[in-house]
Design a protein around this motif. Structure first.
Motif, PDB file in Angstrom:
ATOM      1  N   LYS A 164       0.810  -1.223   0.000  1.00 55.56           N
ATOM      2  CA  LYS A 164       0.000   0.000   0.000  1.00 55.56           C
ATOM      3  C   LYS A 164       0.842   1.271   0.000  1.00 55.56           C
ATOM      4  CE  LYS A 164      -3.704  -2.290   2.601  1.00 55.56           C
ATOM      5  NZ  LYS A 164      -4.426  -2.338   3.897  1.00 55.56           N
ATOM      6  N   PHE A 165       2.153   1.121   0.145  1.00 48.60           N
ATOM      7  CA  PHE A 165       3.015   2.306   0.259  1.00 48.60           C
ATOM      8  C   PHE A 165       2.904   3.176  -0.993  1.00 48.60           C
ATOM      9  CE2 PHE A 165       6.927   4.701  -0.225  1.00 48.60           C
ATOM     10  CZ  PHE A 165       7.187   5.148   1.058  1.00 48.60           C
ATOM     11  N   ASP A 166       2.662   4.453  -0.793  1.00 51.70           N
ATOM     12  CA  ASP A 166       2.596   5.416  -1.895  1.00 51.70           C
ATOM     13  C   ASP A 166       2.979   6.780  -1.341  1.00 51.70           C
ATOM     14  OD1 ASP A 166       2.108   7.015  -4.078  1.00 51.70           O
ATOM     15  OD2 ASP A 166       0.263   5.971  -4.639  1.00 51.70           O
ATOM     16  N   ALA A 167       4.150   7.269  -1.760  1.00 49.19           N
ATOM     17  CA  ALA A 167       4.653   8.539  -1.226  1.00 49.19           C
ATOM     18  C   ALA A 167       4.027   9.750  -1.885  1.00 49.19           C
ATOM     19  CB  ALA A 167       6.180   8.604  -1.394  1.00 49.19           C
ATOM     20  N   GLU A 179      11.122   8.172 -12.422  1.00 50.49           N
ATOM     21  CA  GLU A 179      10.328   7.490 -13.443  1.00 50.49           C
ATOM     22  C   GLU A 179      10.999   6.210 -13.933  1.00 50.49           C
ATOM     23  OE1 GLU A 179       7.340   8.528 -14.076  1.00 50.49           O
ATOM     24  OE2 GLU A 179       7.548  10.354 -12.907  1.00 50.49           O
ATOM     25  N   LYS A 180      11.827   5.598 -13.083  1.00 43.72           N
ATOM     26  CA  LYS A 180      12.503   4.355 -13.446  1.00 43.72           C
ATOM     27  C   LYS A 180      12.140   3.254 -12.460  1.00 43.72           C
ATOM     28  CE  LYS A 180      16.597   6.552 -15.506  1.00 43.72           C
ATOM     29  NZ  LYS A 180      18.082   6.703 -15.414  1.00 43.72           N
ATOM     30  N   GLU A 181      12.329   2.026 -12.917  1.00 47.72           N
ATOM     31  CA  GLU A 181      12.184   0.875 -12.038  1.00 47.72           C
ATOM     32  C   GLU A 181      13.556   0.511 -11.470  1.00 47.72           C
ATOM     33  OE1 GLU A 181      10.442  -2.328 -14.213  1.00 47.72           O
ATOM     34  OE2 GLU A 181       8.402  -1.564 -13.999  1.00 47.72           O
ATOM     35  N   HIS A 182      13.608   0.293 -10.167  1.00 44.46           N
ATOM     36  CA  HIS A 182      14.844  -0.114  -9.505  1.00 44.46           C
ATOM     37  C   HIS A 182      14.623  -1.523  -8.963  1.00 44.46           C
ATOM     38  CE1 HIS A 182      16.478   4.046  -9.591  1.00 44.46           C
ATOM     39  NE2 HIS A 182      15.194   4.356  -9.535  1.00 44.46           N
ATOM     40  N   SER A 202       6.673   3.956  -4.836  1.00 47.56           N
ATOM     41  CA  SER A 202       5.849   2.805  -4.493  1.00 47.56           C
ATOM     42  C   SER A 202       6.567   1.542  -4.947  1.00 47.56           C
ATOM     43  CB  SER A 202       4.460   2.913  -5.153  1.00 47.56           C
ATOM     44  OG  SER A 202       4.584   2.960  -6.565  1.00 47.56           O
ATOM     45  N   PHE A 203       5.847   0.410  -4.857  1.00 52.33           N
ATOM     46  CA  PHE A 203       6.434  -0.877  -5.220  1.00 52.33           C
ATOM     47  C   PHE A 203       5.494  -1.606  -6.178  1.00 52.33           C
ATOM     48  CE2 PHE A 203       7.699   0.266  -0.941  1.00 52.33           C
ATOM     49  CZ  PHE A 203       9.076   0.151  -0.991  1.00 52.33           C
ATOM     50  N   ARG A 204       6.072  -2.411  -7.057  1.00 50.20           N
ATOM     51  CA  ARG A 204       5.254  -3.255  -7.908  1.00 50.20           C
ATOM     52  C   ARG A 204       4.461  -4.218  -7.027  1.00 50.20           C
ATOM     53  NH1 ARG A 204       4.152  -1.225 -12.736  1.00 50.20           N
ATOM     54  NH2 ARG A 204       6.005  -0.820 -14.012  1.00 50.20           N
ATOM     55  N   PRO A 205       3.214  -4.534  -7.397  1.00 55.22           N
ATOM     56  CA  PRO A 205       2.350  -5.326  -6.515  1.00 55.22           C
ATOM     57  C   PRO A 205       2.730  -6.798  -6.397  1.00 55.22           C
ATOM     58  CG  PRO A 205       1.234  -4.863  -8.588  1.00 55.22           C
ATOM     59  CD  PRO A 205       2.501  -4.076  -8.608  1.00 55.22           C
ATOM     60  N   GLN A 206       3.693  -7.266  -7.197  1.00 57.19           N
ATOM     61  CA  GLN A 206       4.099  -8.660  -7.118  1.00 57.19           C
ATOM     62  C   GLN A 206       5.599  -8.784  -6.904  1.00 57.19           C
ATOM     63  OE1 GLN A 206       2.561 -10.287 -10.860  1.00 57.19           O
ATOM     64  NE2 GLN A 206       0.909 -11.301  -9.728  1.00 57.19           N
ATOM     65  N   LEU A 262      12.199  -7.686  -5.719  1.00 59.67           N
ATOM     66  CA  LEU A 262      11.282  -6.581  -5.441  1.00 59.67           C
ATOM     67  C   LEU A 262      11.591  -5.443  -6.403  1.00 59.67           C
ATOM     68  CD1 LEU A 262       9.155  -5.288  -3.431  1.00 59.67           C
ATOM     69  CD2 LEU A 262      11.148  -4.381  -2.200  1.00 59.67           C
ATOM     70  N   ILE A 263      10.548  -4.882  -7.018  1.00 58.18           N
ATOM     71  CA  ILE A 263      10.735  -3.776  -7.964  1.00 58.18           C
ATOM     72  C   ILE A 263      10.235  -2.489  -7.316  1.00 58.18           C
ATOM     73  CG2 ILE A 263      10.139  -2.847 -10.223  1.00 58.18           C
ATOM     74  CD1 ILE A 263       9.829  -5.686 -11.228  1.00 58.18           C
ATOM     75  N   VAL A 264      11.153  -1.519  -7.185  1.00 53.46           N
ATOM     76  CA  VAL A 264      10.849  -0.219  -6.587  1.00 53.46           C
ATOM     77  C   VAL A 264      10.582   0.787  -7.704  1.00 53.46           C
ATOM     78  CG1 VAL A 264      11.704   1.627  -5.096  1.00 53.46           C
ATOM     79  CG2 VAL A 264      12.333  -0.754  -4.613  1.00 53.46           C
TER      80      VAL A 264
END
Length: 732
Positions: free
Chosen positions: A315-318, A379-382, A355-359, A372-374
């Motif tokens: 649920k994290f969303d900054a 605007e990038k995936e880490h 936020s984080f990808r839901p899976q 885990l995908i951050v």
């Protein structure tokens, strides 16, 4: 030092300080080798400290580091040496304090773990670390959290409180960071967290330490049943497990007439020695429960909803405001792993966690780590691999040493002569984040793809080799017995069998064919091969120096973009591979599969770019042996959990004993001691029965004869020469 201060330009002064630092360091090291280091060396030590700090001050403020000058890099490499010298000669702390007032805070970032490890005994480091905390608060959160943990070094937590106080005053998202750590810990399967807790409780009970057993039982309840302090962070996987365990304990408590077992507070009566049989059954029953739940929940090799592990992460969303910008300062948590300490950082430009990808992807290895995908504010995936139940400080330190070796190789000026590294962020002694290296493939996957099979056991060459080895043991499952018998087989027979199996791999499955198929033309093919050869050379040399084993095909990745080798998973480092039931005897992996890329130019001995790179890398490492060993000193200041446990298992009260022994072998490699002599000495510590027996065998049948290659006249000559020049050093 005074004469250097009179030089006209900053560059000239830095060069003079660098030469003086090198001279002073050589004097101190010579005294250390002779066991004579003492107060009479205060002047040399003070000169070293002053020259290093003056160069760092001048370079940091004048941006010399950005120009990659050798003087600044040399001083930066010597910073761990400064810490070590101060710890041996405390009288020099005053000299450090005078110069450190002008020290740019960011230069400590690269060696932050070393600085924190020394700080409890070197209070003079507190002020520079405070300055760093004020300027780069999010750079120190994770290292400080780790160093403050009681599981790292007991009894020093209060000494880090001043840094925590400064950190809170900066307005950094400390609370969010601590929650983030606990939420990441929830990504570890309960069955993977249970094993170390079981061992700790059993050890305390069997030793009759009731206080320790009670404390560990309370901790077990808090981690697996009540989730004190993080109930809102744990997902259904954990809470469901907790409810089941609580119910099971209640039933067991009634059956065994041990009522306190159903609570978090054990009674003295239930810890009485006559209850040992009951406890054995109880612990085994709990282990069976965990194993069953681990098999049924979130199976490896598949994607799973993040919500199952931690609803807080899901649920994290900054982005708390309508503008979509990061809301409060407390939520602006930076993506971990953005501070390398090589250049002045700019925290404002660092990506923040949105936020984080839901899976998450559950990996198939033993500890079931998660990918885990951050999603970042850039605007990038880490992408990260979250490892729980393992001490990833070993990975961090190996990567740091790789970085130090790369820093030495820059002087060679050869494109691609480096070890490919990635970020490692330890959060707790048994939890950490590893950067996921994208656009890579394990060598094993390259083989299976080329052979058009799904499983490695379907590869004809591998299957034939496996079938050949099984004939050496009546029990096919007993791998130790199988290889113990293979060690008695004549060299000619083993060599012929190996060549036969290697020849079964078709040309279409070789690494050379893979590169050729991906190349857009002959020039691209040549450049990719050269980069691969240099990358493999640097990786092989660094792996040898650091005693890194377990180099199977899943622990090598190939960068599909650059053709570089990416080594991963360093659990068997610093010679630990020699202590396995089937000991590792190769200095590094250099099979025909790897050499195929270099053919036909390289020949059987890997001539050309590979051999040239290997020699240059080893030469640079030996020239700067002291600097690498200084970086390794962290293993002594903060021993790894496994190393500490092994020291205790051997009945050695000195927890520093094993780290010092491991680093001695690194020192021997850097001094050029013959690899076979080092390996035989490592074998002398082996607990394996058949290895001990082969060590005592006549030379013709001994392990020494095998690892030294005494069947080959040229290798025998080199080995005998080493025995004469090195006086048998390493034979134990």
């Amino acid at each position: 030092v005074t004469l250097a201060d009179r030089c006209d330009s900053v560059q000239e002064r830095c060069k003079a300080w660098t030469k003086m630092a090198a001279f002073a360091d050589s004097v101190l090291r010579r005294a250390e080798v002779n066991g004579q280091l003492g107060g009479q060396h205060h002047e040399a030590a003070a000169s070293l400290i002053k020259c290093v700090l003056k160069t760092l001050c001048a370079g940091g403020s004048a941006q010399i580091a950005r120009e990659e000058t050798s003087t600044f890099k040399d001083a930066h490499n010597r910073l761990p040496r400064v810490f070590e010298v101060m710890s041996q000669l405390p009288s020099t702390c005053l000299d450090f304090e005078k110069e450190a007032a002008a020290l740019p805070a960011w230069v400590l970032l690269r060696w932050l773990a070393q600085a924190l490890a020394h700080m409890p005994k070197l209070p003079v480091l507190l002020e520079p670390l405070k300055a760093l905390t004020k300027q780069y608060p999010q750079a120190i959160i994770w290292p400080l959290q780790l160093s403050s943990h009681s599981g790292v070094v007991e009894g020093r937590q209060a000494q880090f409180e001043p840094l925590w106080e400064v950190l809170r005053q900066t307005g950094a998202p400390v609370n969010t960071a601590l929650k983030f750590t606990k939420a990441l810990d929830c990504l570890t399967h309960p069955d993977r967290r249970w094993d170390p807790e079981r061992k700790a409780f059993s050890d305390a009970f069997l030793k009759g330490n009731k206080a320790a057993a009670k404390a560990k039982w309370r901790e077990i309840w808090q981690k697996f049943i009540t989730f004190d302090g993080f109930a809102d962070l744990a997902g259904n996987l954990h809470t469901g497990c907790g409810h089941y365990l609580k119910k099971a304990l209640k039933e067991v408590a009634g059956k065994l007439a041990m009522p306190s077992v159903a609570t978090s507070e054990l009674s003295d009566a239930d810890l009485a020695p006559d209850k040992q049989q009951y406890w054995s059954k109880l612990v085994q029953q709990l282990t069976n429960v965990f194993n069953a739940m681990g098999t049924n929940n979130a199976p490896p090799g598949r994607k799973c909803e993040l919500q199952v592990f931690s609803p807080w992460l899901a649920k994290f969303d900054a982005r708390g405001s309508s503008s979509g910008l990061l809301s409060s300062t407390e939520e602006r948590l930076e993506v971990p792993g953005q501070y390398d300490g090589l250049l002045t950082p700019n925290p404002q430009s660092n990506a923040k966690i949105v936020s984080f990808r839901p899976q998450v992807l559950v990996m198939a290895s033993k500890q079931k780590p998660k990918r885990l995908i951050v999603l970042g504010s850039d605007e990038k995936e880490h992408w990260f691999l979250v490892k729980g139940g393992e001490d990833v400080r070993l990975d961090e330190r190996v990567e740091q040493l790789f970085g130090a070796i790369n820093n030495l190789l820059v002087q060679e000026g050869l494109v691609g002569l480096r070890v490919r590294t990635y970020a490692v962020v330890p959060l707790l002694p048994d939890l950490g984040l590893l950067e996921w290296v994208r656009d890579t493939k394990p060598f094993k996957a390259l083989v299976t793809d080329s052979a058009k099979v799904k499983n490695f056991n379907e590869v004809t060459a591998h299957r034939a080799r496996s079938e050949w080895t099984t004939k050496f043991s009546a029990n096919k499952a007993n791998i130790t017995e199988r290889y113990a018998n293979i060690f008695t087989v004549p060299h000619e027979e083993v060599s012929a069998a190996f060549k036969r199996f290697a020849g079964m791999l078709p040309a279409s499955c070789t690494l050379k064919t893979f590169f050729a198929q991906r190349a857009v033309g002959p020039e691209a093919f040549w450049h990719t091969r050269q980069r691969f050869a240099r990358s493999l050379a640097a990786t092989s040399a660094a792996s040898y120096v650091l005693g890194i084993g377990d180099r199977h095909l899943d622990n090598f990745l190939l960068s599909l973009d650059s053709g570089e080798v990416v080594p991963i998973d360093f659990g068997y480092s610093f010679g630990i591979g020699a202590l396995l039931p089937v000991p590792e005897i190769a200095p590094f992996r250099l099979t025909g599969y790897l050499l195929s890329v270099l053919q036909p130019l390289a020949g059987n001995l890997g001539h050309g770019a590979f051999r040239d790179g290997l020699e240059r890398c080893l030469m640079r490492c030996r020239e700067s042996a002291g600097l690498l060993l200084d970086a390794c000193s962290l293993f002594v200041r903060e021993p790894l959990l496994d190393w500490t446990a092994e020291s205790k298992r051997r009945g050695n009260s000195d927890v520093d004993w094993l780290p010092k022994q491991r680093l001695k072998f690194v020192s021997d490699r850097l001094r050029g001691v013959h690899p076979a002599l080092i390996l035989v000495q490592e074998f002398s510590e082996s607990p394996v029965k058949w290895v001990k027996e082969r060590l005592k065998a006549p030379q013709a049948d001994s392990i020494e004869a095998i690892v030294a290659g005494l069947h080959d006249p040229s290798r025998r000559s080199l080995f005998e020469s080493a025995l004469r020049t090195q006086g048998g050093a390493g034979r134990g």
